[in-house]
Scaffold this active site. Structure first.
Site, PDB file in Angstrom:
ATOM      1  CB  SER A 141      -0.851  -0.009   1.281  1.00 18.23           C
ATOM      2  OG  SER A 141      -1.524   1.219   1.465  1.00 18.23           O
ATOM      3  CE1 TYR A 154      -4.417  -2.202   4.951  1.00 18.33           C
ATOM      4  CE2 TYR A 154      -3.446  -0.042   4.538  1.00 18.33           C
ATOM      5  CZ  TYR A 154      -4.008  -1.210   4.073  1.00 18.33           C
ATOM      6  OH  TYR A 154      -4.148  -1.408   2.719  1.00 18.33           O
TER       7      TYR A 154
HETATM    8  P1  NAD Z   1     -11.461  -6.127  -0.703  1.00 19.40           P
HETATM    9  O1  NAD Z   1     -12.013  -6.129   0.662  1.00 19.40           O
HETATM   10  O2  NAD Z   1     -12.350  -5.775  -1.843  1.00 19.40           O
HETATM   11  O3  NAD Z   1     -10.793  -7.551  -1.025  1.00 19.40           O
HETATM   12  C1  NAD Z   1     -10.048  -8.271  -0.078  1.00 19.40           C
HETATM   13  C2  NAD Z   1     -10.303  -9.759  -0.287  1.00 19.40           C
HETATM   14  O4  NAD Z   1      -9.422 -10.487   0.596  1.00 19.40           O
HETATM   15  C3  NAD Z   1     -11.726 -10.188   0.055  1.00 19.40           C
HETATM   16  O5  NAD Z   1     -12.257 -10.990  -1.000  1.00 19.40           O
HETATM   17  C4  NAD Z   1     -11.573 -11.002   1.340  1.00 19.40           C
HETATM   18  O6  NAD Z   1     -12.532 -12.047   1.467  1.00 19.40           O
HETATM   19  C5  NAD Z   1     -10.162 -11.559   1.161  1.00 19.40           C
HETATM   20  N1  NAD Z   1      -9.581 -11.944   2.452  1.00 19.40           N
HETATM   21  C6  NAD Z   1      -9.577 -11.239   3.611  1.00 19.40           C
HETATM   22  N2  NAD Z   1      -8.977 -11.943   4.585  1.00 19.40           N
HETATM   23  C7  NAD Z   1      -8.580 -13.117   4.016  1.00 19.40           C
HETATM   24  C8  NAD Z   1      -7.919 -14.267   4.510  1.00 19.40           C
HETATM   25  N3  NAD Z   1      -7.554 -14.359   5.808  1.00 19.40           N
HETATM   26  N4  NAD Z   1      -7.664 -15.283   3.660  1.00 19.40           N
HETATM   27  C9  NAD Z   1      -8.046 -15.207   2.357  1.00 19.40           C
HETATM   28  N5  NAD Z   1      -8.678 -14.158   1.834  1.00 19.40           N
HETATM   29  C10 NAD Z   1      -8.963 -13.125   2.658  1.00 19.40           C
HETATM   30  O7  NAD Z   1     -10.245  -5.111  -0.624  1.00 19.40           O
HETATM   31  P2  NAD Z   1      -9.066  -4.754  -1.672  1.00 19.40           P
HETATM   32  O8  NAD Z   1      -8.915  -3.298  -1.624  1.00 19.40           O
HETATM   33  O9  NAD Z   1      -9.257  -5.441  -2.966  1.00 19.40           O
HETATM   34  O10 NAD Z   1      -7.832  -5.381  -0.877  1.00 19.40           O
HETATM   35  C11 NAD Z   1      -6.819  -6.137  -1.498  1.00 19.40           C
HETATM   36  C12 NAD Z   1      -5.486  -5.704  -0.937  1.00 19.40           C
HETATM   37  O11 NAD Z   1      -5.222  -4.360  -1.344  1.00 19.40           O
HETATM   38  C13 NAD Z   1      -5.376  -5.691   0.575  1.00 19.40           C
HETATM   39  O12 NAD Z   1      -4.136  -6.246   0.966  1.00 19.40           O
HETATM   40  C14 NAD Z   1      -5.431  -4.219   0.916  1.00 19.40           C
HETATM   41  O13 NAD Z   1      -4.769  -3.931   2.139  1.00 19.40           O
HETATM   42  C15 NAD Z   1      -4.702  -3.631  -0.263  1.00 19.40           C
HETATM   43  N6  NAD Z   1      -4.884  -2.199  -0.514  1.00 19.40           N
HETATM   44  C16 NAD Z   1      -6.105  -1.677  -0.778  1.00 19.40           C
HETATM   45  C17 NAD Z   1      -6.243  -0.320  -1.015  1.00 19.40           C
HETATM   46  C18 NAD Z   1      -7.588   0.316  -1.276  1.00 19.40           C
HETATM   47  O14 NAD Z   1      -7.696   1.552  -1.179  1.00 19.40           O
HETATM   48  N7  NAD Z   1      -8.604  -0.466  -1.642  1.00 19.40           N
HETATM   49  C19 NAD Z   1      -5.111   0.501  -1.017  1.00 19.40           C
HETATM   50  C20 NAD Z   1      -3.867  -0.061  -0.758  1.00 19.40           C
HETATM   51  C21 NAD Z   1      -3.775  -1.426  -0.528  1.00 19.40           C
END
Ligand code: NAD
Length: 274
Positions: A141, A154
């Site tokens: 991130s 986080y």
């Molecule tokens: P999201 O919530 O849409 O998707 C996350 C997915 O991970 C979900 O399908 C959830 O069921 C799955 N998940 C959660 N815990 C789990 C586990 N223990 N085992 C297996 N699967 C699990 O969110 P996203 O934004 O797509 O997140 C994906 C990654 O991106 C994360 O690591 C998040 O920290 C990172 N991220 C997101 C953003 C943002 O603004 N959306 C920014 C920077 C980083």
């Protein structure tokens, strides 16, 4: 497999049931990859996998046994794992550390730190055994690169991901494996929640579509081996951008200049040489 030919190779995507994982699984399939969508939410994984002709697996990335089993099952069904996208993650959204409970702390460390360690370890073991190299990309991130006061834990987990990917890269190079992190800014997925999204919209802050992070994953996978260890910054309207880390000052004592401690690689200018 650098400047990796994605067509016909196999990708395993964790957190593939939603958001960035879903967009990346879809993009990798459109590049001709055979994809295994892994998620804690098995129904979500199946809903993503079915229309793109992918496999779906249910696993909790916080449990090493389930991660190892997912890699083994992916290889059994599709023949190999050539690209591991370690993306599953959550946030806790607690800014005041005094309010953090032990349960909340453990809850986020599971997927965000343990999950990436277990996934990277499983990927290295499998890719090494296959002998055909591979690519490991983890989702960190911007909070892995900057201080992010709204969610310090986080931020801790994402700094851990950045440090892990950068630090494994030199060792796995001998196996033809590259390791990268993608570092997205605010991306329009479920992790943000409706309230945050509305506030951002009201403030006129641009959100990226998750497809933009998928683009960064493809860029990392196709990057030359020399670029292993790169953290790709993703910001609205920008191409994936390698983050430029500053060197820290080296030792100042007489005669220390140019010396590299035993057991460490001499990678040129860096901590030990200026
Ligand atoms: P999201 O919530 O849409 O998707 C996350 C997915 O991970 C979900 O399908 C959830 O069921 C799955 N998940 C959660 N815990 C789990 C586990 N223990 N085992 C297996 N699967 C699990 O969110 P996203 O934004 O797509 O997140 C994906 C990654 O991106 C994360 O690591 C998040 O920290 C990172 N991220 C997101 C953003 C943002 O603004 N959306 C920014 C920077 C980083």
């Amino acid at each position: 497999m650098h400047a990796m030919d994605l067509d016909g190779r196999v990708a395993l995507v964790t957190g593939g049931g939603s958001g960035i994982g879903r967009a990346t699984a879809t993009r990798l399939a459109s590049e001709g990859m055979r994809v295994c969508v892994v998620d804690l939410d098995g129904d979500a994984a199946r809903a993503v996998a079915e229309p793109i002709g992918a496999e779906a697996l249910t696993a909790d990335v916080a449990r090493s046994g389930e991660v190892d089993a997912a890699f083994a099952e992916c290889a059994a069904r599709l023949g190999s794992v050539d690209l591991a996208f370690l993306n599953a993650g959550i946030s806790v959204g607690i800014s005041d550390l005094a309010e953090l409970t032990d349960d909340e702390y453990r809850r986020i460390m599971g997927p965000n730190v343990d999950g990436v360690v277990f996934g990277a370890r499983a990927a290295i073991r499998r890719m090494r055994a296959q002998g055909t190299g591979g690519v490991i990309v983890a989702t960190a991130s911007l909070a892995g690169l900057i201080a992010f006061a709204p969610d310090p834990i986080y931020t801790l987990t994402k700094h851990a991901v950045v440090g892990l990917m950068r630090s494994i890269a030199p060792t796995v190079a001998a196996d033809g494996i590259t390791a990268h992190a993608v570092c997205p800014g605010l991306t329009d997925t479920n992790i943000l929640g409706a309230e945050t999204k509305a506030a951002l919209r009201d403030a006129g802050f641009p959100l990226m579509g998750p497809e933009q992070i998928a683009e960064a994953v493809v860029t990392a996978a196709r990057a030359p081996a020399e670029q292993s260890g790169t953290c790709w910054v993703c910001q609205p309207g920008r191409e994936p951008t390698p983050y430029g880390f500053r060197d820290v000052p080296g030792p100042r004592s007489e005669g220390a200049e140019g010396k590299v401690p035993p057991g460490l690689r001499d990678d040129g200018p860096g901590i030990f040489r200026r």
